[in-house]
Design an enzyme around this catalytic site. Sequence first.
Site, PDB file in Angstrom:
ATOM      1  CD  GLU A  50      -2.323  -1.412   2.787  1.00  0.00           C
ATOM      2  OE1 GLU A  50      -2.483  -0.398   3.496  1.00  0.00           O
ATOM      3  OE2 GLU A  50      -2.603  -2.560   3.160  1.00  0.00           O
ATOM      4  CE  LYS A  69       5.778   5.254   6.611  1.00  0.00           C
ATOM      5  NZ  LYS A  69       5.236   6.521   6.988  1.00  0.00           N
ATOM      6  CG  ASP A 109       4.736  12.493   4.299  1.00  0.00           C
ATOM      7  OD1 ASP A 109       4.531  12.292   5.516  1.00  0.00           O
ATOM      8  OD2 ASP A 109       5.682  13.163   3.873  1.00  0.00           O
ATOM      9  CE1 TYR A 146      -7.788   7.175  -1.935  1.00  0.00           C
ATOM     10  CE2 TYR A 146      -5.473   7.824  -1.902  1.00  0.00           C
ATOM     11  CZ  TYR A 146      -6.667   7.668  -2.579  1.00  0.00           C
ATOM     12  OH  TYR A 146      -6.740   8.000  -3.901  1.00  0.00           O
ATOM     13  CE  LYS A 194      10.000   6.842   5.571  1.00  0.00           C
ATOM     14  NZ  LYS A 194      10.461   7.235   6.806  1.00  0.00           N
ATOM     15  CB  CYS A 241      15.137  46.618 -12.170  1.00  0.00           C
ATOM     16  SG  CYS A 241      15.137  45.357 -13.461  1.00  0.00           S
ATOM     17  CB  CYS A 299      16.221  48.308 -16.709  1.00  0.00           C
ATOM     18  SG  CYS A 299      15.020  48.564 -15.396  1.00  0.00           S
ATOM     19  CB  CYS A 338      11.487  46.182 -12.495  1.00  0.00           C
ATOM     20  SG  CYS A 338      11.947  47.208 -13.912  1.00  0.00           S
ATOM     21  CB  CYS A 360      12.515  46.561 -17.648  1.00  0.00           C
ATOM     22  SG  CYS A 360      13.627  45.296 -17.007  1.00  0.00           S
TER      23      CYS A 360
HETATM   24  S1  IVH Z   1      -0.154   0.758   8.668  1.00  0.00           S
HETATM   25  C1  IVH Z   1      -0.457  -1.482  12.269  1.00  0.00           C
HETATM   26  N1  IVH Z   1      -0.563   1.691   6.266  1.00  0.00           N
HETATM   27  O1  IVH Z   1       2.719   5.808   8.343  1.00  0.00           O
HETATM   28  C2  IVH Z   1      -0.718  -0.407  11.324  1.00  0.00           C
HETATM   29  N2  IVH Z   1       0.381   3.157   7.872  1.00  0.00           N
HETATM   30  O2  IVH Z   1       5.337   5.567   9.685  1.00  0.00           O
HETATM   31  C3  IVH Z   1       0.420   0.528  11.218  1.00  0.00           C
HETATM   32  N3  IVH Z   1       0.784   5.441   7.024  1.00  0.00           N
HETATM   33  O3  IVH Z   1       1.599   5.892  11.663  1.00  0.00           O
HETATM   34  C4  IVH Z   1       0.243   1.519  10.172  1.00  0.00           C
HETATM   35  N4  IVH Z   1       0.024   5.077   5.002  1.00  0.00           N
HETATM   36  O4  IVH Z   1       0.271   7.222   9.895  1.00  0.00           O
HETATM   37  C5  IVH Z   1      -0.104   1.966   7.491  1.00  0.00           C
HETATM   38  N5  IVH Z   1      -1.034   2.354   4.092  1.00  0.00           N
HETATM   39  C6  IVH Z   1      -0.587   2.645   5.326  1.00  0.00           C
HETATM   40  C7  IVH Z   1      -0.094   3.925   5.675  1.00  0.00           C
HETATM   41  C8  IVH Z   1       0.395   4.145   6.971  1.00  0.00           C
HETATM   42  C9  IVH Z   1       0.544   5.970   5.823  1.00  0.00           C
HETATM   43  C10 IVH Z   1       1.376   6.197   8.138  1.00  0.00           C
HETATM   44  C11 IVH Z   1       0.654   5.969   9.440  1.00  0.00           C
HETATM   45  C12 IVH Z   1       1.723   5.412  10.360  1.00  0.00           C
HETATM   46  C13 IVH Z   1       2.989   5.895   9.717  1.00  0.00           C
HETATM   47  C14 IVH Z   1       4.153   5.016  10.115  1.00  0.00           C
END
Ligand code: IVH
Length: 681
Positions: free
Chosen positions: A112, A114, A116, A229, A320, A414, A417, A432, A437
């Site tokens: 999935e 991750k 931010d 999500y 990551k 500027c 010019c 400017c 110019c």
């Molecule tokens: S699972 C046991 N799934 O990333 C469940 N976390 O660095 C643990 N996050 O605190 C989290 N997308 O805020 C999970 N698809 C995703 C995620 C996700 C973003 C965030 C979440 C977590 C942080 C950990």
Amino acid sequence: MPEPQITHLRQQINYHLHRYHVLDAPVISDAEYDELYRQLVELEAAHPDLITPDSPTQRAGAPPQSAFAKVVHPAPILSLANAFNMADFYAWRARIGRLLPDPDVPLDFTVEPKLDGLSVVLTYQDGRFTQGATRGDGQIGEDITPNLRTLRALPPHIPVAPLPTPNSQLPTYLVVRGEAFFPLDKFDSFNADRLAAGEAAYMNPRNAAAGSLRQLDSAITAQRPLTLYVYDFVAWQGGRVPDTQWERLQLLRAWGFPVSPDSQYCPDLAAVAAAYERWATYRNTINYEVDGIVAKINNRPLADSLGFVGKDPRGAIALKFPAQEKTTRLLDVVVSVGRTGILAPAAVLEPVEIGGVIVRNATLHNYDEIARKDIRIGDYVLVKRAGEVIPYIVGPVIDRRDGTERIVMKPSHCPACGEPAIQPPGEVAIYCDNPACPEQLVRRVEYFVSRDAMDIESFGGQTAVLLTEKRLIHDIADIYYLNKETLLDLEGFKDKKVDNLLAGVEASKSRPPERLLAALGIRFVGSVVAALLIGQLGGIDEIAAATQEQLQAIEGIGPGTAVSVTTWFANDKNRAVLEKLRAAGLRFALERTAVAAATPQPLANLTFVITGTLPSLSRGAAKALIEQHGGKVTGSVSKNTSYLLAGENAGSKLAKAQQLGIPILDEPTLRKMLVGAQPVL
Ligand code: IVH
């Protein structure tokens, strides 16, 4: 001795946690933070006797802010351990193997994104959304229910549709978890609007999401384009929840929760590796920020039986991406001249590789922003690249200053010019003010020929510089008066190149008038506003003749744009350029049939009389508005009047209309009629 080192690391980590979670103002990159944290974990593993209960490794996140009510989560809201490459990931697989009866048992996974953003915990009772909270420290979060209710993606009740299978029986009590985030495509314009309104820009989309959700007034949150999500179950009573993570995602989606379409099922480790590789570039094409992917063991009872280390479940791991943020040196701040004369600061950086690209420059919005962030020349600065967004400076690393850093001065002149720079009262931008110019002219020419404007492909940026430098172009209209002989005299301009250039210029003469209008570079008139104006008024001459009121009467045209347009057309020099363009044979108006097609005429055959003071429209603006939509406006009420448009303090005309039984409208009802609605009187 490792003890002082551990103490120092803990202090640093606590400081950065506070900056990130409480102040929403980090000063180091996530990758640098992760590295500090990793060092601490390593040292503590080697010296378990030195672990103290207050070590950052022993708790999760930061304490909640005090302004919101506290919410005790029904189960700990866990975090994730990080892997930074596939080797780390395979090591994780081997570690959990040692906890299983058969270390080599084949495992399948979900992968999935991750996200931010900001982690949120949502409670549903009997299918109704009753509470939404932040993660807080993982045990106790903040109650942000009213704010979360404003998210359109959040279902107020579930299921949204009748359930497909009996196994998806809905729990009476359900707590799910997800991530709220700020879509990338909205971030730059949102920040630009904030700066224009004199507010501080958010440093990145994550902070914008966090800041938006932590508003005490949910009306403010409602104006932000936040979305969400959902990806996990936290707790439930009654109903049944499937045993695999993949089925859980499908079920969440079936109930009506937004679930990332980028989540996928991976039958084995190789599929996870392939997904990780694909995501390295895919991440730059999507509308939200991701800092990695999450690989989760699909068999949830098995995953959960593995337990957790600190706050990290063993059954899932974050893979990551290489950092999109780095620290580097700010070598200089240079001034660039825009086509409207804006003198914008641009950062010159010690080149640094960020996400596979060498970054040498970054945007710095404006000088107020530099002062607010206290960015100085010579500073180490945190630079971030997100998606397609231009790299920007998050802030200086104050701890690394040695006293040689220099304050950035606003330009007094500027750089192109040499004319004095001006800062209009109430504006953050510095300009400017010299219409002659040379640098502004280059920018205007570049803009005129660009793809969104007249789209002259054979006319590149270097050509614009050269032709203005050689004084062959003094204004944008001169583009249409270039001749072959003079061009052939220029270095590097061979027969073929000149023919190409001139053919491109010639072809652009037949571009539709809305393109020409946009290409003129009038402030606030980009391609959308240009198309609206031309569609409503039919041509550039009609726009030039329109008053500010008439322009403002057009839905979608605000006072700022109206003033900008009338001011531009009132300028003699601009008028002269227009006449040169007309003489060159450019298109100034739509074909007649196109005008009628472009403007809907719901008021055709209707006659109006206006009386009294209307809430937002002046008499003139109301008249223009009615006429643009096909209606007629007369001065006195008769039996031929279709409607009386009446405002406050209406006098004898109102009495006359009532006497004749003429229907009476107010301004809001008129506005509804403009979009084709029948008046409800
Ligand atoms: S699972 C046991 N799934 O990333 C469940 N976390 O660095 C643990 N996050 O605190 C989290 N997308 O805020 C999970 N698809 C995703 C995620 C996700 C973003 C965030 C979440 C977590 C942080 C950990």
